[in-house]
Design a protein around this motif. Structure first.
Motif, PDB file in Angstrom:
ATOM      1  N   SER A  61      -2.816  13.005  45.162  1.00 46.96           N
ATOM      2  CA  SER A  61      -3.350  12.591  43.859  1.00 46.96           C
ATOM      3  C   SER A  61      -4.875  12.599  43.869  1.00 46.96           C
ATOM      4  O   SER A  61      -5.512  12.951  42.868  1.00 46.96           O
ATOM      5  CB  SER A  61      -2.830  11.209  43.479  1.00 46.96           C
ATOM      6  N   GLN A  62      -5.489  12.242  44.992  1.00 44.40           N
ATOM      7  CA  GLN A  62      -6.949  12.266  45.081  1.00 44.40           C
ATOM      8  C   GLN A  62      -7.466  13.692  45.071  1.00 44.40           C
ATOM      9  O   GLN A  62      -8.509  13.975  44.477  1.00 44.40           O
ATOM     10  CB  GLN A  62      -7.408  11.540  46.355  1.00 44.40           C
ATOM     11  N   ARG A  63      -6.746  14.610  45.710  1.00 47.98           N
ATOM     12  CA  ARG A  63      -7.161  16.022  45.686  1.00 47.98           C
ATOM     13  C   ARG A  63      -7.084  16.582  44.264  1.00 47.98           C
ATOM     14  O   ARG A  63      -7.924  17.390  43.859  1.00 47.98           O
ATOM     15  CB  ARG A  63      -6.285  16.840  46.633  1.00 47.98           C
ATOM     16  N   LYS A  64      -6.087  16.133  43.511  1.00 50.20           N
ATOM     17  CA  LYS A  64      -5.988  16.581  42.116  1.00 50.20           C
ATOM     18  C   LYS A  64      -7.159  16.055  41.290  1.00 50.20           C
ATOM     19  O   LYS A  64      -7.699  16.763  40.440  1.00 50.20           O
ATOM     20  CB  LYS A  64      -4.662  16.119  41.517  1.00 50.20           C
ATOM     21  N   ILE A  65      -7.532  14.802  41.546  1.00 43.44           N
ATOM     22  CA  ILE A  65      -8.674  14.230  40.829  1.00 43.44           C
ATOM     23  C   ILE A  65      -9.935  15.023  41.142  1.00 43.44           C
ATOM     24  O   ILE A  65     -10.723  15.356  40.242  1.00 43.44           O
ATOM     25  CB  ILE A  65      -8.852  12.743  41.204  1.00 43.44           C
ATOM     26  N   GLU A  66     -10.147  15.323  42.410  1.00 42.99           N
ATOM     27  CA  GLU A  66     -11.335  16.096  42.804  1.00 42.99           C
ATOM     28  C   GLU A  66     -11.330  17.474  42.160  1.00 42.99           C
ATOM     29  O   GLU A  66     -12.382  17.984  41.743  1.00 42.99           O
ATOM     30  CB  GLU A  66     -11.379  16.211  44.321  1.00 42.99           C
ATOM     31  N   PHE A  67     -10.154  18.082  42.045  1.00 45.19           N
ATOM     32  CA  PHE A  67     -10.063  19.401  41.428  1.00 45.19           C
ATOM     33  C   PHE A  67     -10.402  19.335  39.938  1.00 45.19           C
ATOM     34  O   PHE A  67     -11.129  20.180  39.403  1.00 45.19           O
ATOM     35  CB  PHE A  67      -8.659  19.964  41.633  1.00 45.19           C
ATOM     36  N   ILE A  68      -9.869  18.315  39.243  1.00 41.81           N
ATOM     37  CA  ILE A  68     -10.168  18.149  37.820  1.00 41.81           C
ATOM     38  C   ILE A  68     -11.653  17.878  37.620  1.00 41.81           C
ATOM     39  O   ILE A  68     -12.280  18.417  36.693  1.00 41.81           O
ATOM     40  CB  ILE A  68      -9.311  17.014  37.218  1.00 41.81           C
ATOM     41  N   GLU A  69     -12.233  17.045  38.471  1.00 44.33           N
ATOM     42  CA  GLU A  69     -13.659  16.735  38.358  1.00 44.33           C
ATOM     43  C   GLU A  69     -14.510  17.986  38.507  1.00 44.33           C
ATOM     44  O   GLU A  69     -15.479  18.198  37.768  1.00 44.33           O
ATOM     45  CB  GLU A  69     -14.046  15.694  39.422  1.00 44.33           C
ATOM     46  N   THR A  70     -14.157  18.841  39.469  1.00 40.33           N
ATOM     47  CA  THR A  70     -14.913  20.071  39.691  1.00 40.33           C
ATOM     48  C   THR A  70     -14.739  21.039  38.526  1.00 40.33           C
ATOM     49  O   THR A  70     -15.698  21.650  38.044  1.00 40.33           O
ATOM     50  CB  THR A  70     -14.465  20.738  40.998  1.00 40.33           C
ATOM     51  N   THR A  71     -13.511  21.173  38.051  1.00 39.60           N
ATOM     52  CA  THR A  71     -13.219  22.133  36.988  1.00 39.60           C
ATOM     53  C   THR A  71     -13.879  21.749  35.667  1.00 39.60           C
ATOM     54  O   THR A  71     -14.423  22.600  34.955  1.00 39.60           O
ATOM     55  CB  THR A  71     -11.694  22.253  36.792  1.00 39.60           C
ATOM     56  N   PHE A  72     -13.862  20.464  35.337  1.00 37.17           N
ATOM     57  CA  PHE A  72     -14.351  20.015  34.038  1.00 37.17           C
ATOM     58  C   PHE A  72     -15.701  19.300  34.122  1.00 37.17           C
ATOM     59  O   PHE A  72     -16.168  18.756  33.120  1.00 37.17           O
ATOM     60  CB  PHE A  72     -13.315  19.094  33.380  1.00 37.17           C
ATOM     61  N   ASP A  73     -16.293  19.297  35.303  1.00 36.05           N
ATOM     62  CA  ASP A  73     -17.613  18.695  35.489  1.00 36.05           C
ATOM     63  C   ASP A  73     -17.648  17.272  34.917  1.00 36.05           C
ATOM     64  O   ASP A  73     -18.463  16.934  34.067  1.00 36.05           O
ATOM     65  CB  ASP A  73     -18.689  19.557  34.820  1.00 36.05           C
ATOM     66  N   THR A  74     -16.732  16.452  35.421  1.00 32.52           N
ATOM     67  CA  THR A  74     -16.630  15.079  34.936  1.00 32.52           C
ATOM     68  C   THR A  74     -16.351  14.169  36.114  1.00 32.52           C
ATOM     69  O   THR A  74     -16.271  14.617  37.257  1.00 32.52           O
ATOM     70  CB  THR A  74     -15.504  14.956  33.883  1.00 32.52           C
ATOM     71  N   LYS A  75     -16.201  12.884  35.841  1.00 33.94           N
ATOM     72  CA  LYS A  75     -15.942  11.904  36.889  1.00 33.94           C
ATOM     73  C   LYS A  75     -14.741  11.054  36.493  1.00 33.94           C
ATOM     74  O   LYS A  75     -14.690  10.509  35.391  1.00 33.94           O
ATOM     75  CB  LYS A  75     -17.169  10.998  37.086  1.00 33.94           C
ATOM     76  N   LEU A  76     -13.767  10.962  37.403  1.00 34.95           N
ATOM     77  CA  LEU A  76     -12.576  10.164  37.175  1.00 34.95           C
ATOM     78  C   LEU A  76     -12.399   9.183  38.328  1.00 34.95           C
ATOM     79  O   LEU A  76     -12.758   9.487  39.472  1.00 34.95           O
ATOM     80  CB  LEU A  76     -11.322  11.056  37.098  1.00 34.95           C
ATOM     81  N   GLU A  77     -11.867   8.038  38.019  1.00 38.68           N
ATOM     82  CA  GLU A  77     -11.521   7.067  39.046  1.00 38.68           C
ATOM     83  C   GLU A  77     -10.011   7.049  39.234  1.00 38.68           C
ATOM     84  O   GLU A  77      -9.262   7.219  38.280  1.00 38.68           O
ATOM     85  CB  GLU A  77     -12.004   5.664  38.655  1.00 38.68           C
ATOM     86  N   THR A  78      -9.597   6.858  40.473  1.00 40.61           N
ATOM     87  CA  THR A  78      -8.166   6.761  40.730  1.00 40.61           C
ATOM     88  C   THR A  78      -7.602   5.565  39.972  1.00 40.61           C
ATOM     89  O   THR A  78      -8.052   4.438  40.180  1.00 40.61           O
ATOM     90  CB  THR A  78      -7.885   6.587  42.224  1.00 40.61           C
ATOM     91  N   PRO A  79      -6.648   5.785  39.081  1.00 43.65           N
ATOM     92  CA  PRO A  79      -6.124   4.661  38.290  1.00 43.65           C
ATOM     93  C   PRO A  79      -5.308   3.709  39.146  1.00 43.65           C
ATOM     94  O   PRO A  79      -4.601   4.120  40.063  1.00 43.65           O
ATOM     95  CB  PRO A  79      -5.244   5.348  37.235  1.00 43.65           C
ATOM     96  N   SER A  80      -5.446   2.439  38.857  1.00 38.70           N
ATOM     97  CA  SER A  80      -4.647   1.415  39.523  1.00 38.70           C
ATOM     98  C   SER A  80      -3.509   1.027  38.598  1.00 38.70           C
ATOM     99  O   SER A  80      -3.534   1.333  37.404  1.00 38.70           O
ATOM    100  CB  SER A  80      -5.506   0.191  39.840  1.00 38.70           C
ATOM    101  N   PRO A  81      -2.477   0.344  39.108  1.00 38.49           N
ATOM    102  CA  PRO A  81      -1.370  -0.059  38.229  1.00 38.49           C
ATOM    103  C   PRO A  81      -1.839  -0.908  37.051  1.00 38.49           C
ATOM    104  O   PRO A  81      -1.276  -0.820  35.960  1.00 38.49           O
ATOM    105  CB  PRO A  81      -0.468  -0.878  39.171  1.00 38.49           C
ATOM    106  N   ASP A  82      -2.888  -1.715  37.248  1.00 33.59           N
ATOM    107  CA  ASP A  82      -3.368  -2.577  36.164  1.00 33.59           C
ATOM    108  C   ASP A  82      -4.058  -1.787  35.059  1.00 33.59           C
ATOM    109  O   ASP A  82      -4.099  -2.228  33.917  1.00 33.59           O
ATOM    110  CB  ASP A  82      -4.348  -3.619  36.715  1.00 33.59           C
ATOM    111  N   HIS A  83      -4.632  -0.637  35.394  1.00 35.39           N
ATOM    112  CA  HIS A  83      -5.362   0.152  34.407  1.00 35.39           C
ATOM    113  C   HIS A  83      -4.618   1.429  34.021  1.00 35.39           C
ATOM    114  O   HIS A  83      -5.170   2.308  33.372  1.00 35.39           O
ATOM    115  CB  HIS A  83      -6.743   0.527  34.950  1.00 35.39           C
ATOM    116  N   LEU A  84      -3.355   1.514  34.428  1.00 33.27           N
ATOM    117  CA  LEU A  84      -2.592   2.711  34.120  1.00 33.27           C
ATOM    118  C   LEU A  84      -2.288   2.808  32.632  1.00 33.27           C
ATOM    119  O   LEU A  84      -2.300   3.886  32.047  1.00 33.27           O
ATOM    120  CB  LEU A  84      -1.285   2.694  34.916  1.00 33.27           C
ATOM    121  N   LEU A  85      -2.037   1.663  32.009  1.00 34.34           N
ATOM    122  CA  LEU A  85      -1.687   1.632  30.603  1.00 34.34           C
ATOM    123  C   LEU A  85      -2.571   0.630  29.871  1.00 34.34           C
ATOM    124  O   LEU A  85      -3.119  -0.294  30.463  1.00 34.34           O
ATOM    125  CB  LEU A  85      -0.217   1.230  30.426  1.00 34.34           C
ATOM    126  N   VAL A  86      -2.706   0.831  28.581  1.00 34.76           N
ATOM    127  CA  VAL A  86      -3.444  -0.106  27.737  1.00 34.76           C
ATOM    128  C   VAL A  86      -2.506  -0.598  26.645  1.00 34.76           C
ATOM    129  O   VAL A  86      -1.578   0.092  26.242  1.00 34.76           O
ATOM    130  CB  VAL A  86      -4.692   0.549  27.107  1.00 34.76           C
TER     131      VAL A  86
END
Length: 292
Positions: free
Chosen positions: A185-210
Motif C-alpha cells: 500500500s505504501q508503494r502504491k502511495i509513492e507511485f500515485i504521488e510521483t505520477t500526479f505530483d502530489t502528497k498523500l498520507e497513509t490513511p488510518s482506520p480513524d481517517h478512512l471515512l468521514v
C-alpha cells in the motif's frame, strides 16, 4: 496335522531398566532418527548456530511489525492482515472541470501460520516446546526452543540444527510475504504521488471515512430511539411512506424530507483538477501493481 500355533507379536522392544543403559538407549534412538545426512549440506555447528540466531532475530522483528495489522491470531491456523491505502484512481467530470480522484480503501488478506504454531514432524517429540507470552501464547517461542536444542550432544545436535534452520527459513519466507503485502500500500502511495505530483498520507482506520448528514437511505431500519438529525424526534415516530418505504420526517409530509442520519462515506482526495474548456486529453502511465 495338529493346528499350527500362532506366533506372539514381538511388540515394542523392552527398554533397559538400568539408568545408564536407559540413557544410552534414548540417545541412540535420537541419533538414529537424525542419522540420515544430505549431500552438499553444511552440518557445521558453529555456522548453523550463527545463521539460526540471525534468522530468529530478523523473524522476531518482522513478526513485531506485522502482528499489529493482524486479527484472529488467537485461534485457528491462519491470520488475517488488514491494510489501509489507495487502490484506485478515478476520473470524474462536472461541467468544464475534470478531476482525477482517489479515496482510501481497506483491504484484507489471509495467511496460513501453521509453521508459527506447530513444529514439523522431523523436529517434534525431541524437546519440550515453549510458547510466547500472552497475547501470543499460541505461537511457539523458537528462540527458547533453539536454546534448549543447544544442550543436545554434538552427534545429535549437528543434524538437528540443519532441520531447525530449514524450518526457521520457511518461517522467514512466510513473514516476508506478510510484510510485503502490507507495505504494498505504501508503494502504491509513492507511485500515485510521483505520477500526479502530489502528497498523500497513509490513511488510518480513524481517517478512512468521514461522517456526512444525509437523507436516510440505509438498507435496514435504525434502532427505534435513534434521533433524526433534521427534527430531533426518534426514528420510531417517523411514519413509513408506502410508496418508497422511507421514513418521512414527522414535521413535513412530503418525500423530500426523510428521516436524516449520519452515514460514513470515503474521504475523497483530488489528485489533479483541470478546468480547461473543450477537448481534454492527458496521459498518465498507471501501473496496477508494482512488485519492486
Amino acid at each position: 496335522m495338529p493346528p499350527r500355533k500362532k506366533r506372539k507379536s514381538a511388540g515394542a522392544p523392552k527398554e533397559p531398566e538400568e539408568p545408564l543403559d536407559f540413557v544410552t538407549h534414548i540417545r541412540e534412538k535420537a541419533q538414529k532418527r537424525f542419522a540420515s545426512r544430505r549431500k552438499n549440506v553444511n552440518y557445521d555447528i558453529e555456522q548453523n548456530v550463527r545463521e539460526i540466531r540471525a534468522l530468529l532475530n530478523i523473524n522476531a522483528e518482522i513478526f513485531g511489525r506485522v502482528i499489529d495489522s493482524a486479527s484472529n491470531y488467537g485461534s485457528g491456523e491462519s491470520v488475517t492482515l488488514t491494510r489501509h491505502g489507495f487502490d484506485v484512481v478515478k476520473v470524474r467530470q462536472s461541467g468544464e472541470s475534470t478531476e482525477f480522484i482517489t479515496e482510501p480503501a481497506c483491504s484484507e488478506d489471509t495467511f496460513p501460520i501453521n509453521a508459527l504454531l506447530h513444529l514439523p514432524n522431523n523436529l517434534n517429540g525431541v524437546l519440550v516446546v515453549q510458547y510466547q507470552a500472552a497475547p501470543f501464547n499460541n505461537f511457539i517461542d523458537y528462540n527458547a526452543f533453539f536454546r534448549s536444542a543447544l544442550m543436545l550432544r554434538d552427534d545429535i545436535l549437528e543434524p538437528f540444527l540443519v532441520k531447525l534452520k530449514d524450518h526457521v527459513e520457511s518461517i522467514h519466507v512466510l513473514l516476508g510475504e506478510m510484510e510485503s503485502w502490507l507495505v504494498e500500500s505504501q508503494r502504491k502511495i509513492e507511485f500515485i504521488e510521483t505520477t500526479f505530483d502530489t502528497k498523500l498520507e497513509t490513511p488510518s482506520p480513524d481517517h478512512l471515512l468521514v461522517e456526512e448528514i444525509s437523507a436516510c437511505n440505509c438498507p435496514s431500519d435504525h434502532y427505534g430511539l435513534t434521533a433524526c438529525l433534521f427534527c430531533g424526534e426518534y426514528f420510531q415516530s417517523h411514519t413509513r411512506d408506502a410508496a418508497s418505504g422511507h421514513r418521512l420526517c414527522c414535521q413535513f409530509n412530503y418525500p423530500g424530507h426523510r428521516f436524516r442520519c449520519k452515514k460514513r462515506v470515503p474521504k475523497i482526495h483530488i489528485l489533479k483538477k483541470y478546468d480547461d474548456a473543450g477537448k481534454f486529453e492527458k496521459t498518465f502511465q498507471i501501473a496496477t501493481e508494482r512488485n519492486s
